[in-house]
Design a protein around this motif. Structure first.
Motif, PDB file in Angstrom:
ATOM      1  N   GLN A 172       0.825  -1.199   0.000  1.00  0.00           N
ATOM      2  CA  GLN A 172       0.000   0.000   0.000  1.00  0.00           C
ATOM      3  C   GLN A 172       0.863   1.254   0.000  1.00  0.00           C
ATOM      4  O   GLN A 172       1.909   1.305   0.629  1.00  0.00           O
ATOM      5  N   GLY A 173       0.385   2.254  -0.744  1.00  0.00           N
ATOM      6  CA  GLY A 173       1.108   3.515  -0.845  1.00  0.00           C
ATOM      7  C   GLY A 173       1.548   3.827  -2.256  1.00  0.00           C
ATOM      8  O   GLY A 173       1.890   4.962  -2.580  1.00  0.00           O
ATOM      9  N   SER A 174       1.531   2.822  -3.141  1.00  0.00           N
ATOM     10  CA  SER A 174       1.979   3.037  -4.522  1.00  0.00           C
ATOM     11  C   SER A 174       0.809   3.200  -5.496  1.00  0.00           C
ATOM     12  O   SER A 174       1.014   3.333  -6.695  1.00  0.00           O
ATOM     13  N   GLN A 175      -0.421   3.200  -4.986  1.00  0.00           N
ATOM     14  CA  GLN A 175      -1.594   3.279  -5.850  1.00  0.00           C
ATOM     15  C   GLN A 175      -1.825   4.695  -6.395  1.00  0.00           C
ATOM     16  O   GLN A 175      -1.413   5.674  -5.778  1.00  0.00           O
ATOM     17  N   PHE A 176      -2.486   4.787  -7.548  1.00  0.00           N
ATOM     18  CA  PHE A 176      -2.891   6.073  -8.108  1.00  0.00           C
ATOM     19  C   PHE A 176      -4.063   5.844  -9.067  1.00  0.00           C
ATOM     20  O   PHE A 176      -4.209   4.751  -9.619  1.00  0.00           O
ATOM     21  N   ILE A 185     -12.812   1.312 -10.515  1.00  0.00           N
ATOM     22  CA  ILE A 185     -12.241   2.032  -9.371  1.00  0.00           C
ATOM     23  C   ILE A 185     -10.792   2.401  -9.664  1.00  0.00           C
ATOM     24  O   ILE A 185     -10.346   3.515  -9.375  1.00  0.00           O
ATOM     25  N   MET A 186     -10.054   1.477 -10.256  1.00  0.00           N
ATOM     26  CA  MET A 186      -8.647   1.728 -10.575  1.00  0.00           C
ATOM     27  C   MET A 186      -8.490   2.787 -11.664  1.00  0.00           C
ATOM     28  O   MET A 186      -7.653   3.683 -11.550  1.00  0.00           O
ATOM     29  N   PHE A 187      -9.302   2.683 -12.718  1.00  0.00           N
ATOM     30  CA  PHE A 187      -9.120   3.553 -13.883  1.00  0.00           C
ATOM     31  C   PHE A 187      -9.763   4.929 -13.709  1.00  0.00           C
ATOM     32  O   PHE A 187      -9.201   5.938 -14.104  1.00  0.00           O
ATOM     33  N   ASN A 188     -10.971   4.955 -13.106  1.00  0.00           N
ATOM     34  CA  ASN A 188     -11.771   6.189 -13.124  1.00  0.00           C
ATOM     35  C   ASN A 188     -12.365   6.572 -11.772  1.00  0.00           C
ATOM     36  O   ASN A 188     -13.219   7.458 -11.715  1.00  0.00           O
ATOM     37  N   GLY A 189     -11.939   5.901 -10.695  1.00  0.00           N
ATOM     38  CA  GLY A 189     -12.507   6.193  -9.382  1.00  0.00           C
ATOM     39  C   GLY A 189     -11.909   7.434  -8.756  1.00  0.00           C
ATOM     40  O   GLY A 189     -11.294   8.266  -9.433  1.00  0.00           O
ATOM     41  N   THR A 190     -12.077   7.571  -7.460  1.00  0.00           N
ATOM     42  CA  THR A 190     -11.488   8.683  -6.708  1.00  0.00           C
ATOM     43  C   THR A 190     -10.458   8.128  -5.730  1.00  0.00           C
ATOM     44  O   THR A 190     -10.541   6.972  -5.314  1.00  0.00           O
ATOM     45  N   MET A 191      -9.521   8.977  -5.346  1.00  0.00           N
ATOM     46  CA  MET A 191      -8.511   8.528  -4.375  1.00  0.00           C
ATOM     47  C   MET A 191      -9.150   8.207  -3.033  1.00  0.00           C
ATOM     48  O   MET A 191      -8.668   7.347  -2.302  1.00  0.00           O
ATOM     49  N   GLU A 192     -10.239   8.899  -2.703  1.00  0.00           N
ATOM     50  CA  GLU A 192     -10.928   8.638  -1.447  1.00  0.00           C
ATOM     51  C   GLU A 192     -11.390   7.189  -1.366  1.00  0.00           C
ATOM     52  O   GLU A 192     -11.317   6.549  -0.321  1.00  0.00           O
ATOM     53  N   ILE A 193     -11.858   6.662  -2.498  1.00  0.00           N
ATOM     54  CA  ILE A 193     -12.294   5.262  -2.545  1.00  0.00           C
ATOM     55  C   ILE A 193     -11.093   4.329  -2.668  1.00  0.00           C
ATOM     56  O   ILE A 193     -10.978   3.338  -1.955  1.00  0.00           O
ATOM     57  N   LEU A 194     -10.182   4.649  -3.578  1.00  0.00           N
ATOM     58  CA  LEU A 194      -9.049   3.767  -3.859  1.00  0.00           C
ATOM     59  C   LEU A 194      -8.152   3.565  -2.644  1.00  0.00           C
ATOM     60  O   LEU A 194      -7.564   2.498  -2.482  1.00  0.00           O
ATOM     61  N   LYS A 195      -8.058   4.568  -1.772  1.00  0.00           N
ATOM     62  CA  LYS A 195      -7.152   4.451  -0.627  1.00  0.00           C
ATOM     63  C   LYS A 195      -7.710   3.578   0.492  1.00  0.00           C
ATOM     64  O   LYS A 195      -6.999   3.272   1.451  1.00  0.00           O
ATOM     65  N   LYS A 196      -8.982   3.165   0.390  1.00  0.00           N
ATOM     66  CA  LYS A 196      -9.527   2.236   1.377  1.00  0.00           C
ATOM     67  C   LYS A 196      -8.826   0.891   1.232  1.00  0.00           C
ATOM     68  O   LYS A 196      -8.680   0.383   0.115  1.00  0.00           O
ATOM     69  N   THR A 197      -8.427   0.335   2.353  1.00  0.00           N
ATOM     70  CA  THR A 197      -7.631  -0.897   2.354  1.00  0.00           C
ATOM     71  C   THR A 197      -8.240  -1.991   1.487  1.00  0.00           C
ATOM     72  O   THR A 197      -7.537  -2.673   0.751  1.00  0.00           O
ATOM     73  N   LYS A 198      -9.562  -2.162   1.565  1.00  0.00           N
ATOM     74  CA  LYS A 198     -10.215  -3.262   0.840  1.00  0.00           C
ATOM     75  C   LYS A 198     -10.121  -3.099  -0.674  1.00  0.00           C
ATOM     76  O   LYS A 198     -10.265  -4.077  -1.407  1.00  0.00           O
ATOM     77  N   TYR A 199      -9.866  -1.871  -1.153  1.00  0.00           N
ATOM     78  CA  TYR A 199      -9.689  -1.636  -2.583  1.00  0.00           C
ATOM     79  C   TYR A 199      -8.214  -1.481  -2.958  1.00  0.00           C
ATOM     80  O   TYR A 199      -7.775  -1.960  -3.999  1.00  0.00           O
ATOM     81  N   THR A 200      -7.461  -0.803  -2.087  1.00  0.00           N
ATOM     82  CA  THR A 200      -6.041  -0.555  -2.378  1.00  0.00           C
ATOM     83  C   THR A 200      -5.282  -1.856  -2.620  1.00  0.00           C
ATOM     84  O   THR A 200      -4.529  -1.981  -3.591  1.00  0.00           O
ATOM     85  N   GLN A 201      -5.478  -2.814  -1.710  1.00  0.00           N
ATOM     86  CA  GLN A 201      -4.725  -4.063  -1.810  1.00  0.00           C
ATOM     87  C   GLN A 201      -5.064  -4.820  -3.085  1.00  0.00           C
ATOM     88  O   GLN A 201      -4.174  -5.368  -3.752  1.00  0.00           O
ATOM     89  N   LEU A 202      -6.328  -4.845  -3.437  1.00  0.00           N
ATOM     90  CA  LEU A 202      -6.741  -5.518  -4.676  1.00  0.00           C
ATOM     91  C   LEU A 202      -6.135  -4.832  -5.899  1.00  0.00           C
ATOM     92  O   LEU A 202      -5.632  -5.499  -6.808  1.00  0.00           O
ATOM     93  N   ALA A 203      -6.189  -3.508  -5.915  1.00  0.00           N
ATOM     94  CA  ALA A 203      -5.685  -2.753  -7.068  1.00  0.00           C
ATOM     95  C   ALA A 203      -4.200  -3.007  -7.304  1.00  0.00           C
ATOM     96  O   ALA A 203      -3.766  -3.255  -8.443  1.00  0.00           O
ATOM     97  N   ILE A 204      -3.416  -2.971  -6.229  1.00  0.00           N
ATOM     98  CA  ILE A 204      -1.968  -3.150  -6.368  1.00  0.00           C
ATOM     99  C   ILE A 204      -1.640  -4.590  -6.757  1.00  0.00           C
ATOM    100  O   ILE A 204      -0.763  -4.836  -7.594  1.00  0.00           O
ATOM    101  N   TYR A 205      -2.353  -5.550  -6.161  1.00  0.00           N
ATOM    102  CA  TYR A 205      -2.147  -6.958  -6.526  1.00  0.00           C
ATOM    103  C   TYR A 205      -2.462  -7.192  -8.000  1.00  0.00           C
ATOM    104  O   TYR A 205      -1.646  -7.777  -8.740  1.00  0.00           O
ATOM    105  N   ILE A 206      -3.622  -6.743  -8.446  1.00  0.00           N
ATOM    106  CA  ILE A 206      -4.037  -6.957  -9.839  1.00  0.00           C
ATOM    107  C   ILE A 206      -3.028  -6.345 -10.798  1.00  0.00           C
ATOM    108  O   ILE A 206      -2.584  -6.985 -11.758  1.00  0.00           O
ATOM    109  N   TYR A 207      -2.659  -5.093 -10.537  1.00  0.00           N
ATOM    110  CA  TYR A 207      -1.697  -4.415 -11.410  1.00  0.00           C
ATOM    111  C   TYR A 207      -0.366  -5.156 -11.450  1.00  0.00           C
ATOM    112  O   TYR A 207       0.172  -5.445 -12.532  1.00  0.00           O
ATOM    113  N   SER A 208       0.171  -5.473 -10.271  1.00  0.00           N
ATOM    114  CA  SER A 208       1.512  -6.067 -10.193  1.00  0.00           C
ATOM    115  C   SER A 208       1.582  -7.420 -10.889  1.00  0.00           C
ATOM    116  O   SER A 208       2.521  -7.704 -11.644  1.00  0.00           O
ATOM    117  N   VAL A 209       0.571  -8.265 -10.640  1.00  0.00           N
ATOM    118  CA  VAL A 209       0.603  -9.607 -11.226  1.00  0.00           C
ATOM    119  C   VAL A 209       0.382  -9.554 -12.732  1.00  0.00           C
ATOM    120  O   VAL A 209       1.070 -10.254 -13.492  1.00  0.00           O
TER     121      VAL A 209
END
Length: 285
Positions: A9-13, A45-69
Motif C-alpha cells: 500500500q502507498g503506490s496506488q494512483f 475504481i482503478m481507472f476512473n474512481g477517486t482517491m478517497e475510494i481507492l485508498k480504502k484498504t479493501k480496494y487498495t490491496q486488490l488494485a496493487i495486486y491486480i496491477y503487479s501480477v
C-alpha cells in the motif's frame, strides 16, 4: 542475478493499469477476470474512481495486486532468480512465481483486505514514519510505552515506521521529536503489522487453509524473517504471521544483495521501492 520486488500500500494512483489494459489483450482478459471473481468493477475504481475510494484498504490491496501480477504476465522474459514483496506485495510475488494461481491470489488478497479493513473501522490506530533515529532507540521507546505501539516497517537506514493505538502513537512521536527525530504521520487509518491486527490474522489463517500452495520455483525473501524460503508450508506460515509482525524490508534487500542480486526490478505501480532500495544499497556499499 535478477531480483523482482513488489510494492504494498502507498503506490496506488487513479488510472493505474489503464496503459496495460489498452495495450495488451492478455491484460484486458485478466482485468475482466478480476471483476468477475470479485463481483464488482474493480477496474472502474482503478481507472476512473477517486482517491478517497481507492485508498480504502479493501480496494487498495486488490488494485496493487491486480496491477503487479498482470504486469509480470505481460513482461518479456520474466524469469526471476529471487523475489520479495513489501507487505501486501508478498502475495503478488508469490503469484508471480506460481506458488498459487492468479485467481487464488485474488481471493487471498480480498479476504486479507476485508479482515484488515474491519479492524481499521473498529480500532483507532495509526502509523508514523520516524526519521533520523537509530532502530534500537525507536524499539526501546516503543517498549516503554504502556499501550500498544511497535516497529512495523524497517524500510531503510534512518527510517522506521511504527504502528499501534493512536494515543500511544501520539505519545511516542512527541518524545521522538524531543530527541531529534522527524515524524511523518502516514495517511492510513489502521495499525498494520501490529498486535492490533490479531483478529485479522486469525480470520486470514482460516481462509488461507482453503488455498493450495506449491513450493516456489525461486527463493522468496519473506517479510517476517528476511530469509529465502521455497517450501510451501513455510511460506504459508510466514504469510499468516506477517499480519502482526514487522516488515523487515531493509534486511531482506541486504540479504538478497549479499546472495548475488545485481539488479532490482520494481514490478508495481510507481517506483517507490526503487527509491527505498537505493538508500538501502548505498548504505552497505
Amino acid at each position: 542475478m535478477k531480483a523482482y520486488i513488489f510494492p504494498g500500500q502507498g503506490s496506488q494512483f487513479i488510472g493505474m493499469g489503464k496503459d496495460l489494459y489498452n495495450t495488451s489483450s492478455l491484460a484486458r482478459k485478466l482485468f475482466h477476470l478480476s471483476d468477475d471473481i470479485l463481483g464488482f468493477q474493480m477496474t472502474c475504481i482503478m481507472f476512473n474512481g477517486t482517491m478517497e475510494i481507492l485508498k480504502k484498504t479493501k480496494y487498495t490491496q486488490l488494485a496493487i495486486y491486480i496491477y503487479s501480477v498482470i504486469k509480470t504476465k505481460i513482461l518479456n522474459n520474466f524469469n526471476p532468480d529471487m523475489v520479495a514483496g513489501h507487505s501486501l506485495g508478498e502475495l503478488s510475488a508469490l503469484t508471480s512465481i506460481d506458488v498459487f494461481s492468479f485467481e487464488e491470489g485474488l481471493r487471498l488478497v480480498s479476504q486479507r483486505a476485508l479482515a484488515m479493513q474491519e479492524i481499521c473501522e473498529s480500532v483507532h490506530g495509526g502509523m508514523a514514519a520516524i526519521f533520523g533515529l537509530e532502530d534500537n532507540v525507536i524499539e526501546k521507546i516503543c517498549k516503554r510505552d504502556n499501550g500498544i505501539i511497535v516497529p512495523a516497517n524497517y524500510n531503510y537506514p534512518g527510517q522506521l515506521v511504527i504502528s499501534g493505538e493512536y494515543d500511544s502513537l501520539k505519545r511516542v512521536c512527541s518524545f521522538f521529536k524531543k530527541i531529534g527525530g522527524k515524524i511523518l504521520m502516514l495517511p492510513v487509518h489502521g495499525a498494520f503489522h501490529s498486535p492490533i491486527m490479531e483478529p485479522a490474522r486469525k480470520k486470514f489463517s482460516k481462509f488461507i487453509e482453503t488455498i493450495s500452495f506449491k513450493d516456489s520455483k525461486c527463493p522468496i525473501y519473506q517479510n517476517v524473517n528476511a530469509q529465502p524460503v521455497k517450501k510451501s508450508s513455510n511460506i504459508k506460515k510466514n504469510l499468516i504471521q506477517q499480519l502482526t509482525s514487522p516488515v523487515k524490508w531493509k534486511q531482506s534487500i541486504e540479504n538478497m544483495k549479499n546472495h548475488g542480486a545485481i539488479s532490482f526490478i520494481d514490478v508495481g505501480p510507481g517506483h517507490l521501492l526503487q527509491k527505498i532500495n537505493k538508500k538501502i544499497i548505498n548504505s552497505i556499499l
